[in-house]
Structures are given as structure tokens and as C-alpha cells.
Design a protein around this motif. Structure first.
Motif, PDB file in Angstrom:
ATOM      1  N   GLY A  26       0.662  -1.230  -0.385  1.00  0.00           N
ATOM      2  CA  GLY A  26       0.004   0.004  -0.147  1.00  0.00           C
ATOM      3  C   GLY A  26       0.819   1.271   0.115  1.00  0.00           C
ATOM      4  N   THR A  27       2.091   1.087  -0.528  1.00  0.00           N
ATOM      5  CA  THR A  27       3.012   2.498  -0.497  1.00  0.00           C
ATOM      6  C   THR A  27       2.647   3.142  -1.657  1.00  0.00           C
ATOM      7  N   CYS A  28       3.199   4.322  -1.921  1.00  0.00           N
ATOM      8  CA  CYS A  28       3.206   5.115  -3.144  1.00  0.00           C
ATOM      9  C   CYS A  28       3.701   4.419  -4.219  1.00  0.00           C
ATOM     10  N   ARG A  30       5.011   5.461  -7.031  1.00  0.00           N
ATOM     11  CA  ARG A  30       5.887   6.163  -7.712  1.00  0.00           C
ATOM     12  C   ARG A  30       7.319   5.864  -7.002  1.00  0.00           C
ATOM     13  N   CYS A  31       7.159   6.264  -5.534  1.00  0.00           N
ATOM     14  CA  CYS A  31       8.342   6.049  -4.900  1.00  0.00           C
ATOM     15  C   CYS A  31       8.646   4.960  -3.991  1.00  0.00           C
ATOM     16  N   GLN A  32       7.505   4.400  -3.601  1.00  0.00           N
ATOM     17  CA  GLN A  32       7.319   3.374  -2.522  1.00  0.00           C
ATOM     18  C   GLN A  32       8.037   3.399  -1.289  1.00  0.00           C
ATOM     19  N   GLU A  33       8.161   4.837  -0.993  1.00  0.00           N
ATOM     20  CA  GLU A  33       8.561   5.059   0.343  1.00  0.00           C
ATOM     21  C   GLU A  33       7.486   5.310   1.486  1.00  0.00           C
ATOM     22  N   GLU A  34       6.407   5.593   1.296  1.00  0.00           N
ATOM     23  CA  GLU A  34       5.227   6.037   2.400  1.00  0.00           C
ATOM     24  C   GLU A  34       4.181   5.450   1.981  1.00  0.00           C
ATOM     25  N   SER A  35       3.244   5.141   3.013  1.00  0.00           N
ATOM     26  CA  SER A  35       1.754   4.530   2.880  1.00  0.00           C
ATOM     27  C   SER A  35       1.002   5.499   2.109  1.00  0.00           C
ATOM     28  N   MET A  36       0.165   5.220   1.376  1.00  0.00           N
ATOM     29  CA  MET A  36      -0.839   5.863   0.681  1.00  0.00           C
ATOM     30  C   MET A  36      -1.807   6.357   1.545  1.00  0.00           C
ATOM     31  N   TYR A  37      -2.107   5.415   2.958  1.00  0.00           N
ATOM     32  CA  TYR A  37      -3.138   5.659   3.526  1.00  0.00           C
ATOM     33  C   TYR A  37      -2.797   5.971   5.017  1.00  0.00           C
ATOM     34  N   VAL A  38      -3.788   6.765   5.503  1.00  0.00           N
ATOM     35  CA  VAL A  38      -3.723   7.614   6.873  1.00  0.00           C
ATOM     36  C   VAL A  38      -3.498   6.477   7.768  1.00  0.00           C
ATOM     37  N   ASP A  39      -4.391   5.588   7.796  1.00  0.00           N
ATOM     38  CA  ASP A  39      -4.409   4.559   8.797  1.00  0.00           C
ATOM     39  C   ASP A  39      -4.191   3.055   8.096  1.00  0.00           C
ATOM     40  N   ASP A  54      -1.315  13.666  -1.058  1.00  0.00           N
ATOM     41  CA  ASP A  54      -0.001  13.907  -1.873  1.00  0.00           C
ATOM     42  C   ASP A  54       0.921  12.660  -0.963  1.00  0.00           C
ATOM     43  N   CYS A  55       1.808  12.189  -1.749  1.00  0.00           N
ATOM     44  CA  CYS A  55       2.926  11.504  -1.102  1.00  0.00           C
ATOM     45  C   CYS A  55       4.146  12.539  -0.680  1.00  0.00           C
ATOM     46  N   SER A  56       4.501  12.601   0.717  1.00  0.00           N
ATOM     47  CA  SER A  56       5.230  13.464   1.091  1.00  0.00           C
ATOM     48  C   SER A  56       6.667  13.383   0.494  1.00  0.00           C
ATOM     49  N   ARG A  57       6.960  12.367   0.120  1.00  0.00           N
ATOM     50  CA  ARG A  57       8.646  12.045  -0.507  1.00  0.00           C
ATOM     51  C   ARG A  57       8.707  12.382  -1.991  1.00  0.00           C
ATOM     52  N   CYS A  58       7.727  12.039  -2.666  1.00  0.00           N
ATOM     53  CA  CYS A  58       7.657  12.298  -4.257  1.00  0.00           C
ATOM     54  C   CYS A  58       6.786  13.369  -4.819  1.00  0.00           C
ATOM     55  N   GLY A  59       5.652  13.593  -3.889  1.00  0.00           N
ATOM     56  CA  GLY A  59       4.723  14.796  -4.541  1.00  0.00           C
ATOM     57  C   GLY A  59       3.501  14.103  -5.131  1.00  0.00           C
ATOM     58  N   LEU A  60       3.436  12.769  -5.429  1.00  0.00           N
ATOM     59  CA  LEU A  60       2.520  12.301  -6.298  1.00  0.00           C
ATOM     60  C   LEU A  60       1.181  12.690  -5.755  1.00  0.00           C
ATOM     61  N   HIS A  61       0.318  13.017  -6.417  1.00  0.00           N
ATOM     62  CA  HIS A  61      -1.195  13.334  -6.008  1.00  0.00           C
ATOM     63  C   HIS A  61      -1.883  12.068  -6.261  1.00  0.00           C
ATOM     64  N   TYR A  62      -2.367  11.532  -5.301  1.00  0.00           N
ATOM     65  CA  TYR A  62      -3.041  10.076  -5.406  1.00  0.00           C
ATOM     66  C   TYR A  62      -4.278  10.192  -6.212  1.00  0.00           C
ATOM     67  N   GLN A  63      -5.014  11.076  -6.094  1.00  0.00           N
ATOM     68  CA  GLN A  63      -6.323  11.406  -6.687  1.00  0.00           C
ATOM     69  C   GLN A  63      -5.976  11.916  -7.971  1.00  0.00           C
ATOM     70  N   ILE A  64      -5.727  11.102  -9.006  1.00  0.00           N
ATOM     71  CA  ILE A  64      -5.092  11.568 -10.482  1.00  0.00           C
ATOM     72  C   ILE A  64      -6.169  12.345 -11.070  1.00  0.00           C
ATOM     73  N   GLU A  65      -7.362  12.251 -10.885  1.00  0.00           N
ATOM     74  CA  GLU A  65      -8.419  13.079 -11.541  1.00  0.00           C
ATOM     75  C   GLU A  65      -9.528  12.846 -10.724  1.00  0.00           C
ATOM     76  N   PRO A  66     -10.576  13.776 -10.956  1.00  0.00           N
ATOM     77  CA  PRO A  66     -11.712  13.593  -9.989  1.00  0.00           C
ATOM     78  C   PRO A  66     -12.513  12.354 -10.233  1.00  0.00           C
ATOM     79  N   SER A  67     -12.889  11.689  -8.959  1.00  0.00           N
ATOM     80  CA  SER A  67     -13.524  10.258  -8.860  1.00  0.00           C
ATOM     81  C   SER A  67     -12.475   9.344  -9.350  1.00  0.00           C
ATOM     82  N   PHE A  68     -11.226   9.297  -9.368  1.00  0.00           N
ATOM     83  CA  PHE A  68     -10.411   8.360 -10.105  1.00  0.00           C
ATOM     84  C   PHE A  68     -10.483   6.932  -9.380  1.00  0.00           C
TER      85      PHE A  68
END
Length: 140
Positions: A26-28, A30-39, A54-68
Motif C-alpha cells: 500500500g505504498t506510493c 512512484r517512490c514506494q517510500e510512504e503509505s498511501m493510507y492515513v491508517d 499527496d506523497c510527502s516524499r515524491c509529491g505524487l497526487h493520489y487522486q489523479i483525476e476527480p473520482s479516480f
């Protein structure tokens, strides 16, 4: 000797940088450094779908588009069918339960595994669109 090679090949598939690693952890993607989930606990049903913006390491915005993540419902359907079929085969063929008992086993299995399949579906779906970049964390 081939058994060792098979284990080694399996472990290679789980290394950082592979889609399988990102999907299972469940990691990002793009960078696989941080979990995408809060819990990180999928069984905390209150926060099952709560993700970081967003990923705090690489800045990837997870919601790529509305209702992704609506597209993840199709992936979830496939996973749920696969789990249901597996539960039926195990309960009916291997354990030898009656048909009614097998259907109860399917329902219980799907209920117990619902949080995991929901998260896995999201992980698989975002990994279909975002690839690993070993330099992504350094760029941000």
C-alpha cells in the motif's frame, strides 16, 4: 536446487521497485517510500478509504483525476469473485461441506476479507497508471 531458485525469484518480485511490492504494502506507486493510507490497518473501518492527498516524499497526487478511484470498483469486483470462487472450491471440494454450508463459507470469507480486497483494489488500480521511479523521492 530449483526450489531455492523459485524462492529467490519470488523474493525478487517483492523487492522495492516492483508493482507487487507497492500493491501488497500500500505504498506510493512512484517512490514506494510512504503509505498511501492515513491508517495502515484496513480493519479500522472508519478510515478504510482515508488516504493522504499527496506523497510527502515524491509529491505524487493520489487522486489523479476527480473520482479516480471509482475505477477500482471493477478491480474489487474481480478480486471478490476470485476470493468467492476460492472459498467455494476450498469449502466444497477440499473440506467437503454441503452446498448451503459452502455458500455460508463464501459469505463469511467475503465479509472478513472485504477491507483487504477494497484496499488491494485501490492499490492495483493506481499501480495500473503510475510507475516506479527510483529517483522520484530525490526530485522533490
Amino acid at each position: 536446487m530449483t526450489e531455492r531458485n523459485e524462492i529467490k525469484n519470488f523474493l525478487q518480485m517483492l523487492k522495492k521497485g516492483t508493482k507487487l511490492n507497492s500493491i501488497l504494502t500500500g505504498t506510493c506507486p512512484r517512490c514506494q517510500e510512504e503509505s498511501m493510507y492515513v491508517d495502515q490497518n484496513p480493519y479500522n473501518l472508519k478510515n478504510i478509504y482515508t488516504m493522504h492527498e499527496d506523497c510527502s516524499r515524491c509529491g505524487l497526487h493520489y487522486q489523479i483525476e476527480p473520482s479516480f478511484f471509482y475505477g477500482a470498483m471493477y478491480v474489487s469486483y474481480g478480486l471478490t469473485v476470485a476470493v468467492g470462487v476460492a472459498a467455494f472450491v476450498i469449502s466444497k471440494v477440499f473440506i467437503g461441506l454441503a452446498l448451503t454450508q459452502s455458500f455460508i463459507a463464501i459469505i463469511l470469507t467475503l465479509i472478513v476479507l472485504m477491507p483487504i480486497t477494497a484496499r488491494l483494489a485501490r492499490n492495483i488500480y493506481i499501480n495500473m497508471f503510475v510507475s516506479f521511479d527510483k529517483n522520484a523521492a530525490k526530485k522533490n
